[in-house]
Structures are given as C-alpha cells and as structure tokens.
Design a protein around this motif. Structure first.
Motif, PDB file in Angstrom:
ATOM      1  N   ARG A 270       6.390  68.566-108.111  1.00  9.31           N
ATOM      2  CA  ARG A 270       6.606  68.543-106.656  1.00  9.31           C
ATOM      3  C   ARG A 270       7.038  67.160-106.163  1.00  9.31           C
ATOM      4  NH1 ARG A 270       1.423  70.359-106.767  1.00  9.31           N
ATOM      5  NH2 ARG A 270       0.541  68.825-105.332  1.00  9.31           N
ATOM      6  N   PHE A 271       6.653  66.121-106.920  1.00 12.73           N
ATOM      7  CA  PHE A 271       6.919  64.753-106.450  1.00 12.73           C
ATOM      8  C   PHE A 271       8.044  64.057-107.220  1.00 12.73           C
ATOM      9  CE2 PHE A 271       2.436  65.854-105.793  1.00 12.73           C
ATOM     10  CZ  PHE A 271       2.435  65.866-104.405  1.00 12.73           C
ATOM     11  N   VAL A 272       8.498  64.704-108.286  1.00 13.40           N
ATOM     12  CA  VAL A 272       9.501  64.055-109.126  1.00 13.40           C
ATOM     13  C   VAL A 272      10.812  63.886-108.355  1.00 13.40           C
ATOM     14  CG1 VAL A 272      10.911  64.307-111.208  1.00 13.40           C
ATOM     15  CG2 VAL A 272       8.447  64.809-111.276  1.00 13.40           C
ATOM     16  N   GLY A 273      11.328  62.673-108.368  1.00 14.20           N
ATOM     17  CA  GLY A 273      12.596  62.389-107.696  1.00 14.20           C
ATOM     18  C   GLY A 273      12.443  62.049-106.226  1.00 14.20           C
ATOM     19  N   LYS A 274      11.229  62.097-105.711  1.00 16.31           N
ATOM     20  CA  LYS A 274      11.035  61.917-104.266  1.00 16.31           C
ATOM     21  C   LYS A 274      11.172  60.465-103.795  1.00 16.31           C
ATOM     22  CE  LYS A 274      10.085  66.136-102.760  1.00 16.31           C
ATOM     23  NZ  LYS A 274      11.049  66.944-103.510  1.00 16.31           N
ATOM     24  N   SER A 275      10.927  59.521-104.681  1.00 16.32           N
ATOM     25  CA  SER A 275      10.936  58.122-104.229  1.00 16.32           C
ATOM     26  C   SER A 275      12.260  57.418-104.494  1.00 16.32           C
ATOM     27  CB  SER A 275       9.832  57.350-104.946  1.00 16.32           C
ATOM     28  OG  SER A 275      10.150  57.230-106.329  1.00 16.32           O
ATOM     29  N   GLY A 276      13.045  57.969-105.417  1.00 12.52           N
ATOM     30  CA  GLY A 276      14.253  57.276-105.851  1.00 12.52           C
ATOM     31  C   GLY A 276      13.951  56.083-106.741  1.00 12.52           C
ATOM     32  N   MET A 277      12.682  55.912-107.120  1.00 18.14           N
ATOM     33  CA  MET A 277      12.312  54.772-107.963  1.00 18.14           C
ATOM     34  C   MET A 277      11.760  55.220-109.309  1.00 18.14           C
ATOM     35  SD  MET A 277      10.609  51.996-105.355  1.00 18.14           S
ATOM     36  CE  MET A 277       9.480  53.062-104.482  1.00 18.14           C
ATOM     37  N   GLY A 278      11.969  56.489-109.647  1.00 23.95           N
ATOM     38  CA  GLY A 278      11.461  56.966-110.930  1.00 23.95           C
ATOM     39  C   GLY A 278       9.964  57.238-110.872  1.00 23.95           C
ATOM     40  N   PRO A 279       9.352  57.433-112.059  1.00 18.29           N
ATOM     41  CA  PRO A 279       7.950  57.860-112.114  1.00 18.29           C
ATOM     42  C   PRO A 279       6.969  56.968-111.340  1.00 18.29           C
ATOM     43  CG  PRO A 279       8.958  58.054-114.269  1.00 18.29           C
ATOM     44  CD  PRO A 279       9.965  57.386-113.385  1.00 18.29           C
ATOM     45  N   ARG A 280       7.186  55.643-111.356  1.00 13.29           N
ATOM     46  CA  ARG A 280       6.208  54.805-110.656  1.00 13.29           C
ATOM     47  C   ARG A 280       6.238  55.088-109.146  1.00 13.29           C
ATOM     48  NH1 ARG A 280       5.246  50.067-107.955  1.00 13.29           N
ATOM     49  NH2 ARG A 280       3.193  49.195-108.429  1.00 13.29           N
ATOM     50  N   GLY A 281       7.435  55.152-108.591  1.00 10.32           N
ATOM     51  CA  GLY A 281       7.563  55.440-107.161  1.00 10.32           C
ATOM     52  C   GLY A 281       7.078  56.851-106.844  1.00 10.32           C
ATOM     53  N   ASP A 282       7.392  57.800-107.724  1.00  5.04           N
ATOM     54  CA  ASP A 282       6.966  59.180-107.488  1.00  5.04           C
ATOM     55  C   ASP A 282       5.438  59.289-107.561  1.00  5.04           C
ATOM     56  OD1 ASP A 282       9.654  59.677-107.309  1.00  5.04           O
ATOM     57  OD2 ASP A 282       9.823  60.634-109.284  1.00  5.04           O
TER      58      ASP A 282
END
Ligand code: NG6
Ligand code: CA
Length: 493
Positions: A270-282
């Motif tokens: 559900r959160f993958v890709g949401k931050s635009g910063m990869g796994p840490r941001g997600d």
C-alpha cells in the motif's frame, strides 16, 4: 457540596492520571517529518499531531543507537552506567534487571494497565533461551501487563513475534533454534545465495534468509511463526489498537515501538512508491499511517482528551544501514537529519536530536513549539510524578521531573544533556562539547571523524551543523564542559 467536591477530585485524578501513549519510532531523523522540513504530504498524521500539540526543536534521545536509548527511556538510568547496553544480539538476555523501577512499573503502581507493542531490543530470558517454551523474564518483570514483541530488530533472528512470553503461531512439531555463535541453519545463507534475496546487502546481514531477506544470526524451524516483513506494521498496529480498545476504561500506558523505519525497509505494498524516495521514504509513509491509526483509535474511543501522546524516535537517521535499498540514491533534496550533522551512531547532533511532539488536550497548547533542551531520560520520572508515584533516589536515578518542559510551560529545559554514542558529548545551553576520540560522521556507520586532544566545541545556535570547531578559542568552556561530563559519569546528580 459533597457531589461538587467529588466531581472536583474526579477531574483532578483524571487530569493527573491521563492515559499515556508513547509512540517510539525507530531511526527516524529530525528532518524526516514534514514539520521539520521534509517534503509536504510525507507525514500528514504526524503533522496533525503537531497541530494539536507541542513540537520540540531540541529534544534528544539518550543514545545514538537503539538498545542504550531504550534502556535509558524505560529505566531513567543512563545506559553508560550499565554494562551490556550496546546494540543487543537477537538472543541477548534481559538487560534490565527484573524488579527495576521503570516507566511501566511506576505507572502500574499507580493503577495503570501497561502494555508494550513492537520492537523490544532489551533482551529476554535468563541463560540460553528456549524459543519453544515460556520465555521469561521479559517485560512482565519490569511492570508491563501485556507484551507483543519483535524480540530484537527486524534484521536479527528470530524473525517471530513473542506475545506474553510465547512465540506466536509456533507449530510445536517445528521447533525454533537460534544461534549467534555457530551455523545451525542448513538452508543457503544470504552470503551464499545473493540471487535468492529480494533486497541486496552492503554489509553484514548475510546469514539466515527469511522472506527473501537475509538476517543477522542463524535460525532454523518455526516456519509458521516467521513474520512477513511487509505485514509487520499492520500486525503491530492491530495489537496496539486492540490494547487501547480493551483498556479504554483507563488509565493505561502503551509503549508502542514501531519497526519502521529501521532496516530491512520493507513497507506494505500500500505504501510502496508513495514517497518517491524508495523503501526508506515509503517506510516513513507507513510510519505516518501507523500514527494516524493510533490517533483515530483514540478519537473513536473518546480518549483523545484524556490521553497524553508522546511521539519521538530512538536515535537519528541512517541511510545505508547494511541493505542495498537505494536510500542514498533516491534521497533527492530530503535531509534526514534536518540542519544537523551526521545521524545514527554519531555524537554529533544528528545522532540524538530527534523529532518530538507532545499532545495533551487542555494541558498542552495546540500548534505550539518549544526550544527547551529536553532529554528522553526525563520521561520516566515525569510520568511517575504525574501519576503520583513515590520513587526513591535509587529508582529512575538519572531522570528528573520535566513536566513543565514536557507540556510547554515556560521552562529553561535541562541545564545540561549528555549524548551517548559509545563515548559521550554534552550540551549546555548552546554549547556542544565532544570529548576527544572519534565518532561516526554522515548518515551511516561507515565514515568516521577523529577529534584532536581538546575534543571539539560548537555553538549550535549559530552553527547547528557543527561545522566550526571553536575549542581553541574557548579553553575555559572546554575545561568546564569536560569536567561536567566527568562529574555526570562519576555521580548521580
Ligand atoms: C548494526 C547493523 C544495523 C542495525 C544496527 C542496530 C550491520 C552491518 N549493521 O550492527 O543494520 O541493525 O546494528 O540498529 O549488521 S538499532 O537501531 O537497533 O540500534
Ligand atoms: Ca534505532
């Protein structure tokens, strides 16, 4: 008359015995939340909490890694006073002695129901741990009525949850064994079969593979009990929410310690890709969702006005912490430590200066900010005093009542604050002094900086990034702060 008096007493006791929810994020940096400069929309729920509460600009965890920080948080004793409080292996024994006064035991004495959900990392049991039986002593021996734990960290075996002393979903015909000494696992390791991994490695983490992610330590068995990393946030949140629901009659204390945003960073899809910063941001986005669920539950249960919420982190930020999850590559303009230097593992400000928000309707003015110097070491005594628990000087020994600062009343904050990352540094007002030696620099454990024999001195008001060492210009200040560190080490003040 009597009714009025009773009503008044009732209001007082509610006022003085709020429910307490302590949301403890793992490795979240000062700058990782929107209110401290992260991109807008990254942490809407944390922002909402801040708009309803008090934001700290100078709050510190007690150490730049997890175990000592949590040790100090719970016991009110500096971890450097106690041997064996470095980053604990996954099979470490209980680090806090059973019976020690902690936030949990103090609040329990005051009639609170106490629970811990999430990352523990303070050791369990006594002697070799049998993961197939009742694991004790554990949180119950230091005042927690309820526990649902990640025993150590997401990247250390055993990769299972422990609830009330027992591994969850364990099939007795497939017993768990764990070793940090010798290989006991016959299946291929992360080192041998990198092709089996969904997340590459940069350092360590190359032993038993679970869920396509290889870990620190060896583990066999317990297949049905092994967690799926992508579901950890959901599981922990469900447990935290149900603890609140069950105890809504109050008073309760919930210590909710998330796995986010520690490595391995494997947020739910559900959160993958949401931050635009990869796994840490997600993982930050997932962390924010968790906060939202807690706040929603408090609203739904009608508890918002009777609950003191503290949101903070156990140490500063790190990018590459051993897994190749592109934390560096996809960072863009994001500044995990905000304006501060370095992060996790470091004695620079980025190591311990963390986000902190306190919400307590009626007592804390919404949408306010404080620059008071605040140390998490003071949370235990502040809460114990608030609940009216009498503690001796030997209990919560380094912790002081900091209620005024915690709720944003005009207060000076701590007159000094020690920052631990192996060795110590100290803040006194705007001065920051780092003892001679070396410390990690940058957002990872990989680069270090060496100080000369005077150590290093910074004025963090004009130089928050600790770029200009002024030790040579202020030998008197250096001498005074150095003596103060020695005094704090030698004496309980
Ligand atoms: C380090 C791990 C790191 C992390 C840390 C503890 C390696 C190379 N690094 O040893 O990934 O687990 O320990 O982090 O293994 S803490 O936040 O729990 O203190
Ligand atoms: Ca941590």
């Amino acid at each position: 008359m009597i009714t009025a008096l009773l009503a008044c007493v009732a209001t007082m006791s509610v006022a003085h015995r709020p429910n307490v929810v302590l949301i403890y994020i793992d490795d979240l940096g000062y700058g990782d939340v929107t209110l401290n400069g992260a991109q807008s929309g990254l942490t809407p729920n944390v922002d909402r909490l801040a708009s309803q509460g008090l934001t700290f600009t100078d709050a510190h965890c007690s150490a730049a890694t997890c175990t000592p920080s949590r040790y100090t948080l719970l016991t009110g004793q500096y971890a450097f006073r106690k041997k064996g409080t470095g980053v604990a292996p996954g099979d470490a024994n209980m680090i806090i002695d059973p019976g020690t006064m902690t936030i949990a035991s103090a609040l329990k004495q005051a009639g609170y129901t106490t629970g811990v959900v999430g990352k523990w990392h303070l050791g369990l049991g006594e002697g070799p741990i049998d993961w197939n039986g009742l694991i004790t002593p554990g949180p119950e021996s230091i005042g927690f009525n309820y526990h649902f734990l990640i025993p150590a960290t997401g990247d250390r075996v055993p990769t299972v949850f422990v609830e009330q002393g027992r591994v969850v979903n364990l099939d007795p015909s497939d017993p768990i064994r764990v070793s940090y000494k010798e290989r006991i696992d016959e299946s291929p390791s992360g080192k041998e079969r990198p092709d089996l991994l969904k997340m590459g490695l940069t350092q360590g983490h190359d032993q038993t593979i679970v869920n396509g992610i290889s870990r620190i330590g060896w583990m066999t068995g317990g297949q049905s009990a092994r967690w799926v990393d992508e579901d950890i946030a959901d599981t922990l949140t469900r447990k935290a929410v149900s603890f609140i629901d069950k105890n809504k009659g109050g008073p309760f204390f919930l210590y909710f310690a998330t796995q986010d945003i520690h490595v391995p960073r494997a947020p739910n899809k559900r959160f993958v890709g949401k931050s635009g910063m990869g796994p840490r941001g997600d993982a930050i986005v997932e962390m924010d969702w968790i906060v939202g669920q807690v706040l929603k539950t408090l609203d739904k249960d009608g508890l918002t006005d009777k609950t003191l919420v503290i949101f903070t982190s156990d140490n500063g930020p790190v990018l590459d912490d051993g897994y190749a999850d592109q934390a560096n590559e996809l960072l863009g303009a994001h500044k995990p430590a905000g304006p501060f230097r370095a992060g996790k593992y470091s004695r620079f400000e980025g190591g311990t200066r963390v986000p902190m928000i306190v919400r307590w309707p009626g007592f804390v003015k919404p949408g306010t900010t404080t620059d008071a110097l605040f140390g998490q070491v003071d949370i235990s005594r502040t809460l114990a005093d608030l609940a009216g628990v009498k503690t001796s000087a030997q209990e919560l020994p380094d912790s002081r009542d900091a209620l005024a600062a915690l709720i944003g009343k005009p207060a000076l904050g701590r007159e000094y604050l020690v920052e631990e990352a192996g060795a110590l540094s100290i803040r006194v007002g705007d001065w920051k002094y780092i003892l001679p030696g070396s410390t990690s620099d940058g957002l990872g454990p990989w680069t270090r900086v060496q100080f000369g024999k005077s150590g290093a001195l910074y004025d963090v008001r004009i130089d928050p990034g600790e770029t200009t060492d002024v030790a040579a210009q202020h030998p008197d200040v250096v001498a005074r702060l150095r003596a103060l560190i020695e005094d704090v080490k030698a004496n309980i003040r």
